[in-house]
Design an enzyme around this catalytic site. Sequence first.
Site, short mmCIF file in Angstrom:
data_model
loop_
_atom_site.label_atom_id
_atom_site.label_comp_id
_atom_site.label_asym_id
_atom_site.label_seq_id
_atom_site.Cartn_x
_atom_site.Cartn_y
_atom_site.Cartn_z
N GLU A 53 0.84 -1.19 0.00
CA GLU A 53 0.00 0.00 0.00
C GLU A 53 0.89 1.26 0.00
OE1 GLU A 53 -3.39 1.77 3.10
OE2 GLU A 53 -1.96 0.22 3.74
N LYS A 122 -9.13 2.48 -1.90
CA LYS A 122 -9.37 1.86 -0.60
C LYS A 122 -10.72 2.33 -0.07
CE LYS A 122 -7.03 1.31 3.90
NZ LYS A 122 -5.76 1.60 4.62
N CYS A 178 -5.38 -2.99 2.38
CA CYS A 178 -5.10 -3.06 3.82
C CYS A 178 -6.34 -3.22 4.70
CB CYS A 178 -4.29 -1.85 4.25
SG CYS A 178 -3.46 -2.09 5.85
#
EC number: 6.3.5.1
Length: 695
Positions: A53, A122, A178
């Site tokens: 990430e 994300k 994540c």
Amino acid sequence: MTSFFSPYSHDFVRIAACVPRIEVANPRFNVERTLELLHQGDRERIALMVFPELGLSAYSIDDLLHQDALLEAVEEGIARLVAESADLFPAFAVGAPLRWENRLYNAGIVIQAGRILGVVPKIYLPNYREFYERRHFASGAQVGRQEITVAGERVPFGVDLLFRSIGRCAFTFHVEVCEDMWVPQPPSTVAALAGAEVLLNLSASNITIGKAEDRQLLCGSQSMRCIAAYAFSAAGPGESTTDLAWDGQGGIFEDGLRLAETERFPAGSTMAVADVDLGRLRAERMRRVTFGDCGRNLNVTPNDFRTLQFSMDAPEEALSLRRPVERFPYVPSDPSKLSENCYEAYNIQVQGLAKRLQATRTEKIVIGVSGGLDSTQALLVCCRAMDKLGLARTNILAYTLPGFATSEGTKGNAWALMKALKVSASEIDIRPAARQMLQDLDHPFAEGQPVYDVTFENVQAGLRTDYLFRLANHHRGIVVGTGDLSELGLGWCTYGVGDQMSHYNVNASVSKTLIQHLIRFVAASGDVDQATADILHAILATEISPELVPQDASGQIQSTEAIIGPYALQDFNLYYLTRYGFRPSKIAYLSWHAWKDAASGTWPPNIPASAHRSYELSEIKRWLRVFLSRFFTSQFKRTAMPNGPKISSGGSLSPRGDWRAPSDAGPQVWLEELENNVPDVEPEPSGSVHQQQGA
């Protein structure tokens, strides 16, 4: 037939979880390290690579994320990755901060063959404890059916993207970032239900005590729930340690199985590589119908996603398989796991028999004891079941029934074991009755001729069963069978005889390779004294034989494995044919990788010497041919098998449980596939296929 030696020819796809060394807020340096790993991936023919990430900017740069100079340098780095990947084999996902409609997004960018396929933002932005992502980023939760301009290219943008490779290397993958994995319903769950087979997670994930185990648990469980591969890559060396630290943990999981993991706290760039078995995942999804039911209940369809296709041709050159392949799929090589498996298997057998005795209101057991492996384990189970029920072991009526080829060694072991276990022991010599029956049949043996045909063998086997059933009638007991899973699979049992027929069979789902370890488990458990343990080890050391044909002139005994093949190979074949439905060529390929080299010294103690040997591909093919021929033509025996408990996830052959098949199907389709797709000659040792990796 070079393509046989490529994992890509057997439904595998090679994946890497990459952890490049980075420098904080230095996109040019970070792109260089990313390219180094990409070139390594190209050399190793890796199809899909996942990077951390925000790996192009670094994760731990806080308000520097809002600096125009940095964001522009990141886009320049993406443009360079696009240009320099044009002639590279892998598709890959890298992490970067990207601007869109006056917002900044924490995004995963998927690149392949010199073009950006799509960008995934994300969704879940942690803003608790050490995390402060909502200060910098917008959530991608509502972003779908959009496009974004990256490095001068207009590309799909949103959380509704699937990436699908077409051609000879076909697979579908999804990207999440994540924290998306740490929530109750990760985005990858819906993606898997819509068709994604490989799930990628670009993560930064700082390290604290115990967090590495948490990551493994999450990745493994998500891969198991989704029946998918899950590749996770966390930030590593180079991130700022102002307030946090980073261990660079990356891993690859497949339906709960951890295939590969990076070295933690590395000094430089590293990656974990594994060949994911798409065939296994697809077979599991097809069989586990609740997987599809879940998608329908949640109204998930492929139409919920934009599927972005790209073409990728599978390498045909010889490559070493990059994943562990257990030589004994019913017997794990890890000592602690093996011990736990033996504990569970033994107690499943005991519980099953105890319940059957209670249900039938029976207090006596009749069992034939030969001095071989199967009857030994069955007798041990009988003793433990009696103990569990509070009944005397003398209620076990154990008989040794010597025939024309019974050796003094096995007979002696049978008697020693029965006495040591304090059961009611007896002997019935079946030879007089067998001679009478052979005479009634006008068999040449009755006239003194050494004719040892199937009639000669089965007269003995059948008489033993006749005696046991009548003894059970006489003593109001039940006959406990002894035949095991391997014998049932190979048809190495006589219809209507004790290794196929009984009132209850405790060994019906236990492979021959596992039974040996169950006996060792009991010997080492402390439940038996040392003298009994010595008897058990003597039985384990005895060559496997039905002892129905006398020794020949040279003293050679009737060897089971010389006729039907090594149980080590045949159990391997049985597992992959019945558990996953793999085609013979794939079974042969896996078997060859498991057995082509002599085993190292990492196996549990007391593993027999045969476990350490190697087999050439020609041997593997020969015995697989025998297995297929015997397996299909013996289904009628399994259709009439008695009750017995299922032991392992490897399955059983019960017609009421794991295996329902017609008795009239033949092996032709499987034999043809074997002959057409498995070569008889192995590649030269200089080929890369002989570089043993990931085993």
